[in-house]
Design a protein around this motif. Structure first.
Motif, PDB file in Angstrom:
ATOM      1  N   GLU B  53     -62.418  -7.846  56.513  1.00 18.70           N
ATOM      2  CA  GLU B  53     -63.509  -7.066  57.119  1.00 18.70           C
ATOM      3  C   GLU B  53     -64.870  -7.581  56.648  1.00 18.70           C
ATOM      4  OE1 GLU B  53     -63.773  -4.794  59.518  1.00 18.70           O
ATOM      5  OE2 GLU B  53     -61.657  -5.143  59.897  1.00 18.70           O
ATOM      6  N   ALA B  54     -64.945  -8.015  55.370  1.00 16.80           N
ATOM      7  CA  ALA B  54     -66.212  -8.532  54.844  1.00 16.80           C
ATOM      8  C   ALA B  54     -66.606  -9.826  55.569  1.00 16.80           C
ATOM      9  CB  ALA B  54     -66.096  -8.777  53.341  1.00 16.80           C
ATOM     10  N   VAL B  55     -65.617 -10.674  55.835  1.00 17.30           N
ATOM     11  CA  VAL B  55     -65.897 -11.926  56.554  1.00 17.30           C
ATOM     12  C   VAL B  55     -66.353 -11.601  57.976  1.00 17.30           C
ATOM     13  CG1 VAL B  55     -64.897 -14.056  57.473  1.00 17.30           C
ATOM     14  CG2 VAL B  55     -64.312 -13.303  55.163  1.00 17.30           C
ATOM     15  N   LEU B  56     -65.697 -10.624  58.598  1.00 12.50           N
ATOM     16  CA  LEU B  56     -66.083 -10.211  59.954  1.00 12.50           C
ATOM     17  C   LEU B  56     -67.523  -9.718  59.987  1.00 12.50           C
ATOM     18  CD1 LEU B  56     -63.201  -8.277  61.683  1.00 12.50           C
ATOM     19  CD2 LEU B  56     -64.436 -10.290  62.499  1.00 12.50           C
ATOM     20  N   ALA B  57     -67.906  -8.936  58.964  1.00 14.98           N
ATOM     21  CA  ALA B  57     -69.289  -8.447  58.895  1.00 14.98           C
ATOM     22  C   ALA B  57     -70.242  -9.633  58.782  1.00 14.98           C
ATOM     23  CB  ALA B  57     -69.441  -7.503  57.709  1.00 14.98           C
ATOM     24  N   GLU B  58     -69.839 -10.655  58.001  1.00 20.19           N
ATOM     25  CA  GLU B  58     -70.663 -11.864  57.854  1.00 20.19           C
ATOM     26  C   GLU B  58     -70.777 -12.573  59.202  1.00 20.19           C
ATOM     27  OE1 GLU B  58     -69.154 -14.436  54.791  1.00 20.19           O
ATOM     28  OE2 GLU B  58     -70.668 -16.004  55.144  1.00 20.19           O
ATOM     29  N   ALA B  70     -81.952 -12.776  69.600  1.00 20.10           N
ATOM     30  CA  ALA B  70     -81.859 -11.389  70.064  1.00 20.10           C
ATOM     31  C   ALA B  70     -82.925 -11.017  71.096  1.00 20.10           C
ATOM     32  CB  ALA B  70     -81.923 -10.437  68.877  1.00 20.10           C
ATOM     33  N   VAL B  71     -83.981 -11.812  71.174  1.00 23.22           N
ATOM     34  CA  VAL B  71     -85.033 -11.512  72.152  1.00 23.22           C
ATOM     35  C   VAL B  71     -84.522 -11.751  73.581  1.00 23.22           C
ATOM     36  CG1 VAL B  71     -87.359 -12.106  72.937  1.00 23.22           C
ATOM     37  CG2 VAL B  71     -86.830 -12.132  70.497  1.00 23.22           C
ATOM     38  N   ILE B  72     -83.718 -12.782  73.745  1.00 24.16           N
ATOM     39  CA  ILE B  72     -83.300 -13.157  75.098  1.00 24.16           C
ATOM     40  C   ILE B  72     -81.779 -13.164  75.302  1.00 24.16           C
ATOM     41  CG2 ILE B  72     -85.363 -14.544  75.588  1.00 24.16           C
ATOM     42  CD1 ILE B  72     -83.689 -17.038  74.906  1.00 24.16           C
ATOM     43  N   GLU B  73     -81.006 -12.969  74.220  1.00 21.65           N
ATOM     44  CA  GLU B  73     -79.547 -13.103  74.341  1.00 21.65           C
ATOM     45  C   GLU B  73     -78.818 -11.921  73.704  1.00 21.65           C
ATOM     46  OE1 GLU B  73     -78.957 -17.955  74.089  1.00 21.65           O
ATOM     47  OE2 GLU B  73     -79.339 -16.864  72.246  1.00 21.65           O
ATOM     48  N   ASP B  74     -77.598 -11.671  74.195  1.00 26.50           N
ATOM     49  CA  ASP B  74     -76.707 -10.679  73.596  1.00 26.50           C
ATOM     50  C   ASP B  74     -75.438 -11.371  73.107  1.00 26.50           C
ATOM     51  OD1 ASP B  74     -78.116  -8.269  74.084  1.00 26.50           O
ATOM     52  OD2 ASP B  74     -77.459  -8.277  76.170  1.00 26.50           O
ATOM     53  N   VAL B  75     -74.923 -10.920  71.969  1.00 26.67           N
ATOM     54  CA  VAL B  75     -73.596 -11.352  71.535  1.00 26.67           C
ATOM     55  C   VAL B  75     -72.600 -10.483  72.288  1.00 26.67           C
ATOM     56  CG1 VAL B  75     -72.010 -11.539  69.597  1.00 26.67           C
ATOM     57  CG2 VAL B  75     -74.450 -12.030  69.269  1.00 26.67           C
ATOM     58  N   VAL B  76     -71.823 -11.058  73.206  1.00 29.38           N
ATOM     59  CA  VAL B  76     -70.963 -10.220  74.047  1.00 29.38           C
ATOM     60  C   VAL B  76     -69.542 -10.088  73.525  1.00 29.38           C
ATOM     61  CG1 VAL B  76     -72.322 -10.515  76.150  1.00 29.38           C
ATOM     62  CG2 VAL B  76     -70.466 -12.116  75.659  1.00 29.38           C
ATOM     63  N   SER B  77     -69.075 -11.031  72.710  1.00 28.17           N
ATOM     64  CA  SER B  77     -67.750 -10.838  72.120  1.00 28.17           C
ATOM     65  C   SER B  77     -67.540 -11.722  70.904  1.00 28.17           C
ATOM     66  CB  SER B  77     -66.640 -11.066  73.154  1.00 28.17           C
ATOM     67  OG  SER B  77     -66.213 -12.403  73.163  1.00 28.17           O
ATOM     68  N   ILE B  78     -66.711 -11.196  69.990  1.00 32.73           N
ATOM     69  CA  ILE B  78     -66.289 -11.953  68.813  1.00 32.73           C
ATOM     70  C   ILE B  78     -64.776 -11.816  68.750  1.00 32.73           C
ATOM     71  CG2 ILE B  78     -66.336 -12.041  66.287  1.00 32.73           C
ATOM     72  CD1 ILE B  78     -69.195 -11.018  66.375  1.00 32.73           C
ATOM     73  N   THR B  79     -64.078 -12.951  68.772  1.00 32.76           N
ATOM     74  CA  THR B  79     -62.615 -12.889  68.665  1.00 32.76           C
ATOM     75  C   THR B  79     -62.151 -13.741  67.494  1.00 32.76           C
ATOM     76  OG1 THR B  79     -62.197 -14.774  70.121  1.00 32.76           O
ATOM     77  CG2 THR B  79     -62.346 -12.650  71.191  1.00 32.76           C
ATOM     78  N   VAL B  80     -61.050 -13.310  66.873  1.00 31.06           N
ATOM     79  CA  VAL B  80     -60.425 -14.079  65.797  1.00 31.06           C
ATOM     80  C   VAL B  80     -59.010 -14.397  66.261  1.00 31.06           C
ATOM     81  CG1 VAL B  80     -59.693 -14.082  63.388  1.00 31.06           C
ATOM     82  CG2 VAL B  80     -61.808 -12.909  64.043  1.00 31.06           C
ATOM     83  N   ASP B  81     -58.702 -15.690  66.361  1.00 30.28           N
ATOM     84  CA  ASP B  81     -57.403 -16.124  66.882  1.00 30.28           C
ATOM     85  C   ASP B  81     -57.044 -15.397  68.178  1.00 30.28           C
ATOM     86  OD1 ASP B  81     -57.026 -18.053  64.952  1.00 30.28           O
ATOM     87  OD2 ASP B  81     -55.941 -16.736  63.599  1.00 30.28           O
ATOM     88  N   GLY B  82     -58.026 -15.273  69.053  1.00 28.29           N
ATOM     89  CA  GLY B  82     -57.787 -14.712  70.374  1.00 28.29           C
ATOM     90  C   GLY B  82     -57.844 -13.194  70.455  1.00 28.29           C
ATOM     91  N   GLU B  83     -58.003 -12.524  69.301  1.00 32.37           N
ATOM     92  CA  GLU B  83     -58.013 -11.055  69.310  1.00 32.37           C
ATOM     93  C   GLU B  83     -59.452 -10.537  69.175  1.00 32.37           C
ATOM     94  OE1 GLU B  83     -55.883  -7.992  66.426  1.00 32.37           O
ATOM     95  OE2 GLU B  83     -54.608  -9.700  66.945  1.00 32.37           O
ATOM     96  N   ALA B  84     -59.860  -9.647  70.064  1.00 35.88           N
ATOM     97  CA  ALA B  84     -61.225  -9.096  70.023  1.00 35.88           C
ATOM     98  C   ALA B  84     -61.440  -8.299  68.744  1.00 35.88           C
ATOM     99  CB  ALA B  84     -61.470  -8.218  71.242  1.00 35.88           C
ATOM    100  N   ARG B  85     -62.586  -8.489  68.095  1.00 39.82           N
ATOM    101  CA  ARG B  85     -62.874  -7.758  66.853  1.00 39.82           C
ATOM    102  C   ARG B  85     -64.218  -7.048  66.930  1.00 39.82           C
ATOM    103  NH1 ARG B  85     -59.130  -9.230  62.888  1.00 39.82           N
ATOM    104  NH2 ARG B  85     -60.010  -7.434  61.802  1.00 39.82           N
TER     105      ARG B  85
END
Lengths: 85, 85
Positions: B53-58, B70-85
């Motif tokens: 979880e700490a690595v995910l927060a990083e 962040a002014v012009i873009e959104d982070v829309v997804s983060i996946t680890v080995d294909g799994e959405a986190r």
């Protein structure tokens, strides 16, 4: 309207200078355990109609011939409304 | 080594000239039912260790502050080995 996402990445055997620079920047900023960053493209678009098998075949052809450059890039995934196809 | 993927897209309320040009090109090439193409970035990288979880927060912090603007873009997804986190 269904949302289609096509992901395109530089081929694994090719250098990705942009990714290499990002890996170096992360390390300098204290994120040294993240390795081998590669940067590709994410195309997101809608389709005016139902996504049938024929439409999917059209998307695959578009992805291979228009959205990516097969000499240096691979189409790594195609999803429709979040589902891999 | 776990593979982490971060997807970054231009904000919905901003024009995406690259995507608009691609929508037009698709229409001219006979793919007129595909609409509103938007083009973002896909970052793929490995992590030397277990993704806690700490690595995910990083990763989330890196995605928001380093990999995207962040002014012009959104982070829309983060996946680890294909799994959405």
């Amino acid at each position: 309207m269904p949302t289609i996402v096509v992901d395109v990445m530089p081929k694994a055997e090719l250098l990705d200078p942009q990714g290499k620079a990002t890996t170096g920047a992360l390390a300098r900023l204290g994120h040294g355990k993240f390795e081998n960053v590669r940067i590709g493209k994410r195309f997101e678009f809608g389709y005016d109609g139902e996504v049938t098998e024929a439409v999917l075949a059209e998307v695959r052809q578009m992805a291979d011939e228009i959205l990516s450059n097969a000499v240096i890039e691979d189409v790594v995934s195609i999803t429709v409304d979040g589902e891999a196809r």
